[in-house]
Design a protein around this motif. Structure first.
Motif, PDB file in Angstrom:
ATOM      1  N   ASP A  57      29.433  58.317   3.188  1.00 47.82           N
ATOM      2  CA  ASP A  57      30.625  58.051   3.853  1.00 47.82           C
ATOM      3  C   ASP A  57      31.641  59.121   3.613  1.00 47.82           C
ATOM      4  O   ASP A  57      31.242  60.003   2.252  1.00 47.82           O
ATOM      5  N   ILE A  58      32.766  59.381   4.136  1.00 49.30           N
ATOM      6  CA  ILE A  58      33.604  60.487   3.982  1.00 49.30           C
ATOM      7  C   ILE A  58      34.877  60.082   3.084  1.00 49.30           C
ATOM      8  O   ILE A  58      35.199  60.626   2.110  1.00 49.30           O
ATOM      9  N   ASN A  59      35.363  59.120   3.926  1.00 47.48           N
ATOM     10  CA  ASN A  59      36.576  58.600   3.199  1.00 47.48           C
ATOM     11  C   ASN A  59      36.318  57.468   2.209  1.00 47.48           C
ATOM     12  O   ASN A  59      36.165  56.365   2.326  1.00 47.48           O
ATOM     13  N   MET A  60      36.567  57.663   0.857  1.00 46.53           N
ATOM     14  CA  MET A  60      36.108  56.922  -0.355  1.00 46.53           C
ATOM     15  C   MET A  60      37.207  57.188  -1.294  1.00 46.53           C
ATOM     16  O   MET A  60      37.686  58.155  -1.341  1.00 46.53           O
ATOM     17  N   PRO A  61      37.366  56.033  -2.126  1.00 46.51           N
ATOM     18  CA  PRO A  61      38.600  56.112  -3.200  1.00 46.51           C
ATOM     19  C   PRO A  61      37.650  57.072  -4.705  1.00 46.51           C
ATOM     20  O   PRO A  61      36.488  57.298  -4.395  1.00 46.51           O
ATOM     21  N   VAL A  62      38.480  57.536  -5.221  1.00 43.58           N
ATOM     22  CA  VAL A  62      37.910  58.172  -6.530  1.00 43.58           C
ATOM     23  C   VAL A  62      37.499  59.650  -6.205  1.00 43.58           C
ATOM     24  O   VAL A  62      38.252  60.598  -6.536  1.00 43.58           O
ATOM     25  N   MET A  63      36.473  59.639  -5.505  1.00 40.67           N
ATOM     26  CA  MET A  63      36.068  60.992  -4.947  1.00 40.67           C
ATOM     27  C   MET A  63      35.227  60.835  -3.434  1.00 40.67           C
ATOM     28  O   MET A  63      34.588  59.943  -3.521  1.00 40.67           O
ATOM     29  N   ASP A  64      35.955  61.707  -2.643  1.00 39.21           N
ATOM     30  CA  ASP A  64      35.525  61.522  -1.207  1.00 39.21           C
ATOM     31  C   ASP A  64      34.291  62.122  -1.035  1.00 39.21           C
ATOM     32  O   ASP A  64      33.642  62.734  -1.979  1.00 39.21           O
ATOM     33  N   GLY A  65      33.458  61.955   0.300  1.00 34.98           N
ATOM     34  CA  GLY A  65      32.484  62.526   0.684  1.00 34.98           C
ATOM     35  C   GLY A  65      32.320  63.943   0.625  1.00 34.98           C
ATOM     36  O   GLY A  65      31.423  64.623   0.297  1.00 34.98           O
ATOM     37  N   LEU A  66      33.475  64.574   1.123  1.00 34.20           N
ATOM     38  CA  LEU A  66      33.529  65.996   1.363  1.00 34.20           C
ATOM     39  C   LEU A  66      33.506  66.661  -0.020  1.00 34.20           C
ATOM     40  O   LEU A  66      32.926  67.712  -0.340  1.00 34.20           O
ATOM     41  N   THR A  67      34.244  66.143  -1.081  1.00 36.97           N
ATOM     42  CA  THR A  67      34.248  66.705  -2.401  1.00 36.97           C
ATOM     43  C   THR A  67      32.853  66.634  -3.038  1.00 36.97           C
ATOM     44  O   THR A  67      32.326  67.423  -3.803  1.00 36.97           O
ATOM     45  N   LEU A  68      32.202  65.452  -2.822  1.00 37.94           N
ATOM     46  CA  LEU A  68      30.906  65.177  -3.259  1.00 37.94           C
ATOM     47  C   LEU A  68      29.862  66.284  -2.706  1.00 37.94           C
ATOM     48  O   LEU A  68      29.061  66.875  -3.478  1.00 37.94           O
ATOM     49  N   LEU A  69      29.951  66.692  -1.458  1.00 41.73           N
ATOM     50  CA  LEU A  69      29.263  67.679  -0.850  1.00 41.73           C
ATOM     51  C   LEU A  69      29.196  68.882  -1.636  1.00 41.73           C
ATOM     52  O   LEU A  69      28.096  69.520  -1.929  1.00 41.73           O
ATOM     53  N   THR A  70      30.428  69.334  -2.336  1.00 38.92           N
ATOM     54  CA  THR A  70      30.729  70.440  -2.928  1.00 38.92           C
ATOM     55  C   THR A  70      29.671  70.530  -4.309  1.00 38.92           C
ATOM     56  O   THR A  70      29.722  71.660  -4.896  1.00 38.92           O
ATOM     57  N   LYS A  71      29.437  69.368  -4.738  1.00 41.24           N
ATOM     58  CA  LYS A  71      28.784  69.231  -6.060  1.00 41.24           C
ATOM     59  C   LYS A  71      27.458  69.130  -6.226  1.00 41.24           C
ATOM     60  O   LYS A  71      26.810  68.888  -7.240  1.00 41.24           O
ATOM     61  N   LEU A  72      26.669  68.696  -4.729  1.00 44.14           N
ATOM     62  CA  LEU A  72      25.210  68.475  -4.785  1.00 44.14           C
ATOM     63  C   LEU A  72      24.362  69.533  -5.257  1.00 44.14           C
ATOM     64  O   LEU A  72      23.593  69.220  -5.970  1.00 44.14           O
ATOM     65  N   SER A  73      24.643  70.778  -5.064  1.00 44.85           N
ATOM     66  CA  SER A  73      23.868  71.713  -5.333  1.00 44.85           C
ATOM     67  C   SER A  73      23.767  72.174  -6.767  1.00 44.85           C
ATOM     68  O   SER A  73      22.671  72.211  -7.276  1.00 44.85           O
ATOM     69  N   GLU A  74      24.690  71.724  -7.529  1.00 42.06           N
ATOM     70  CA  GLU A  74      24.766  71.805  -9.016  1.00 42.06           C
ATOM     71  C   GLU A  74      23.931  70.570  -9.586  1.00 42.06           C
ATOM     72  O   GLU A  74      23.033  70.759 -10.378  1.00 42.06           O
ATOM     73  N   ALA A  75      24.203  69.377  -8.916  1.00 43.14           N
ATOM     74  CA  ALA A  75      23.251  68.418  -9.388  1.00 43.14           C
ATOM     75  C   ALA A  75      21.809  68.289  -9.090  1.00 43.14           C
ATOM     76  O   ALA A  75      21.107  67.810  -9.839  1.00 43.14           O
ATOM     77  N   ASN A  76      21.563  68.875  -7.925  1.00 38.01           N
ATOM     78  CA  ASN A  76      20.252  68.729  -7.431  1.00 38.01           C
ATOM     79  C   ASN A  76      20.039  69.702  -6.301  1.00 38.01           C
ATOM     80  O   ASN A  76      20.631  69.486  -5.234  1.00 38.01           O
ATOM     81  N   PRO A  77      19.397  70.864  -6.661  1.00 33.81           N
ATOM     82  CA  PRO A  77      19.483  71.758  -5.468  1.00 33.81           C
ATOM     83  C   PRO A  77      18.627  71.489  -4.253  1.00 33.81           C
ATOM     84  O   PRO A  77      18.848  72.433  -3.051  1.00 33.81           O
ATOM     85  N   THR A  78      17.700  70.657  -4.342  1.00 34.67           N
ATOM     86  CA  THR A  78      16.875  70.239  -3.081  1.00 34.67           C
ATOM     87  C   THR A  78      17.441  69.100  -2.355  1.00 34.67           C
ATOM     88  O   THR A  78      16.992  68.908  -1.083  1.00 34.67           O
ATOM     89  N   ILE A  79      18.269  68.315  -2.737  1.00 37.98           N
ATOM     90  CA  ILE A  79      18.778  67.173  -2.120  1.00 37.98           C
ATOM     91  C   ILE A  79      19.735  67.562  -0.792  1.00 37.98           C
ATOM     92  O   ILE A  79      20.396  68.297  -0.824  1.00 37.98           O
ATOM     93  N   LYS A  80      19.393  66.781   0.144  1.00 35.41           N
ATOM     94  CA  LYS A  80      20.297  66.948   1.586  1.00 35.41           C
ATOM     95  C   LYS A  80      21.029  65.877   1.606  1.00 35.41           C
ATOM     96  O   LYS A  80      20.633  64.637   1.590  1.00 35.41           O
ATOM     97  N   ALA A  81      22.124  66.094   2.301  1.00 30.60           N
ATOM     98  CA  ALA A  81      23.247  64.886   2.697  1.00 30.60           C
ATOM     99  C   ALA A  81      23.420  64.745   4.121  1.00 30.60           C
ATOM    100  O   ALA A  81      23.507  65.475   4.793  1.00 30.60           O
ATOM    101  N   VAL A  82      23.310  63.291   4.544  1.00 26.59           N
ATOM    102  CA  VAL A  82      23.631  62.907   5.871  1.00 26.59           C
ATOM    103  C   VAL A  82      24.852  62.250   5.873  1.00 26.59           C
ATOM    104  O   VAL A  82      25.115  61.296   5.204  1.00 26.59           O
ATOM    105  N   MET A  83      25.766  62.646   6.456  1.00 27.77           N
ATOM    106  CA  MET A  83      27.177  62.078   6.385  1.00 27.77           C
ATOM    107  C   MET A  83      27.296  60.938   7.494  1.00 27.77           C
ATOM    108  O   MET A  83      26.924  61.017   8.556  1.00 27.77           O
ATOM    109  N   VAL A  84      27.525  59.732   6.858  1.00 33.22           N
ATOM    110  CA  VAL A  84      27.537  58.502   7.900  1.00 33.22           C
ATOM    111  C   VAL A  84      29.173  58.142   7.739  1.00 33.22           C
ATOM    112  O   VAL A  84      29.725  57.567   6.840  1.00 33.22           O
ATOM    113  N   SER A  85      29.918  58.325   8.976  1.00 35.28           N
ATOM    114  CA  SER A  85      31.163  58.164   8.876  1.00 35.28           C
ATOM    115  C   SER A  85      31.758  57.568  10.191  1.00 35.28           C
ATOM    116  O   SER A  85      31.189  58.183  11.271  1.00 35.28           O
ATOM    117  N   ALA A  86      32.997  56.986  10.191  1.00 32.32           N
ATOM    118  CA  ALA A  86      33.748  56.887  11.510  1.00 32.32           C
ATOM    119  C   ALA A  86      34.602  57.594  11.828  1.00 32.32           C
ATOM    120  O   ALA A  86      34.998  57.893  12.983  1.00 32.32           O
TER     121      ALA A  86
END
Length: 347
Positions: A57-86
């Motif tokens: 999702d995009i709109n979430m408490p604590v850390m939103d989905g857009l911020t999470l996207l910026t941190k994924l490459s550090e956590a796992n370089p091959t993982i891909k994200a599909v955004m599921v949002s209203a």
């Protein structure tokens, strides 16, 4: 099986996903892990390094989905994200894509469309994983093989040299980690692999320390060969050092089992054939040793109890003045017609 992390603060989504994909979950096609915000998602990524894709999702408490996207490459370089949002406006889509989102699905979710999107994303991730694996294997090969040797491997002369064999005197040692297979049922896969590798590290260091070389890893066992001057004595010294090193390993506790590492070792010395065994056409060969001396070492290891180092009468007679032994007696070794007199190496 594809492993999927679902990140959404809606409490009902986990139940809905499990209902809609129950057949694929039951058939082990999909496995789902759930988090309620981006911060928790990063924790799950650390706990599950084998995750393939994220549905976020995009709109979430604590850390939103857009911020999470910026941190994924550090956590796992091959993982891909599909955004599921209203939030399906073009600004959110552009921001998500610019931060690395692979695709976008709108709420309310069309689960048939989501399934197709997941399949497409998983295929892409698998291709990335295969490419990275191939690069890693190639780099590892370059670490161990000189460039001239790599060029030589492409020539016909290489195939001819592969089939040259010789008979030599050497000592073979088999080291088995006792009852290790049983723990795979009680501990997570990563725990099992990390523990096995740490134990192999201790074993290998002692083998190399006595100028032996690791011939191969066979499941949870190590086969080592010692050649040259005093090869038998060096093998026995390595075995005693391995036994002492494994004694210092801490036990680990799972949900229903505690495992304390122990090893059993079989050692034999004598004449054996050294050469490349395998398929030339596939270019998959192991430079190894074969023969009755090798088979006997493996049979001695199979007969050894946890903590024992076993040798036969022939080895005992060669080094009885240099080491302390305890006579075990006659033991029937597999595929041997007559019992063998076996000794345990003590000091």
């Amino acid at each position: 099986m594809a492993k999927i992390l679902v990140v959404d603060d809606e409490a009902d989504l986990e139940l809905l996903v499990k209902q809609k994909f129950r057949r694929k979950i039951r058939e082990n096609i999909y496995e789902f892990v759930f988090a309620q915000n981006g911060e928790e998602a990063l924790e799950k990524l650390g706990q599950h390094p084998d995750l393939d894709i994220i549905l976020s999702d995009i709109n979430m408490p604590v850390m939103d989905g857009l911020t999470l996207l910026t941190k994924l490459s550090e956590a796992n370089p091959t993982i891909k994200a599909v955004m599921v949002s209203a939030y399906g406006d073009m600004q959110n889509i552009r921001m998500a894509m610019n931060r690395g989102a692979y695709d976008f699905v709108f709420k309310p979710v069309d689960f048939e469309d989501l399934d197709l999107t997941m399949e497409k994303t998983i295929r892409h991730v698998r291709q990335l994983q295969q490419t990275l694996r191939a690069i890693k294997e190639n780099n590892i090969l370059k670490m161990y093989v000189d460039e001239n040797v790599l060029n030589f491997m492409t020539h016909k002369e290489f195939e001819n040299n592969l089939m040259r064999n010789e008979v030599q005197e050497a000592t073979v040692m088999f080291v088995d980690i006792c009852e290790f297979t049983a723990i795979t049922e009680h501990f997570p896969a990563n725990t099992v692999v990390n523990l096995l590798n740490s134990l192999f590290d201790k074993i290998v260091k002692e083998i190399i320390g006595q100028e032996g070389h690791v011939d191969k890893f066979i499941g949870d066992a190590v086969m080592a060969v010692f050649k040259g001057e005093n090869h038998l004595q060096r093998a026995l010294d390595a075995a005693l050092s391995i036994k002492n090193q494994i004694k210092t390993s801490k036990e680990i506790t799972g949900t229903s089992k505690t495992f304390k590492p122990e090893i059993s070792i079989g050692i034999n010395s004598g004449e054996m054939v050294s050469g490349n065994i395998g398929s030339v056409s596939l270019k998959r060969l192991d430079y190894t040793v074969i023969g009755d001396s090798v088979n006997t070492a493996q049979r001695l290891q199979s007969a050894a109890k946890p903590g024992q180092i076993l040798v036969n009468q022939q080895v005992f007679m060669q080094v009885k003045e240099a080491f302390q032994f305890q006579k075990i007696g006659e033991v029937l070794l597999k595929n041997k017609a007559l019992p063998a007199t076996v000794y345990e190496v003590l000091e």
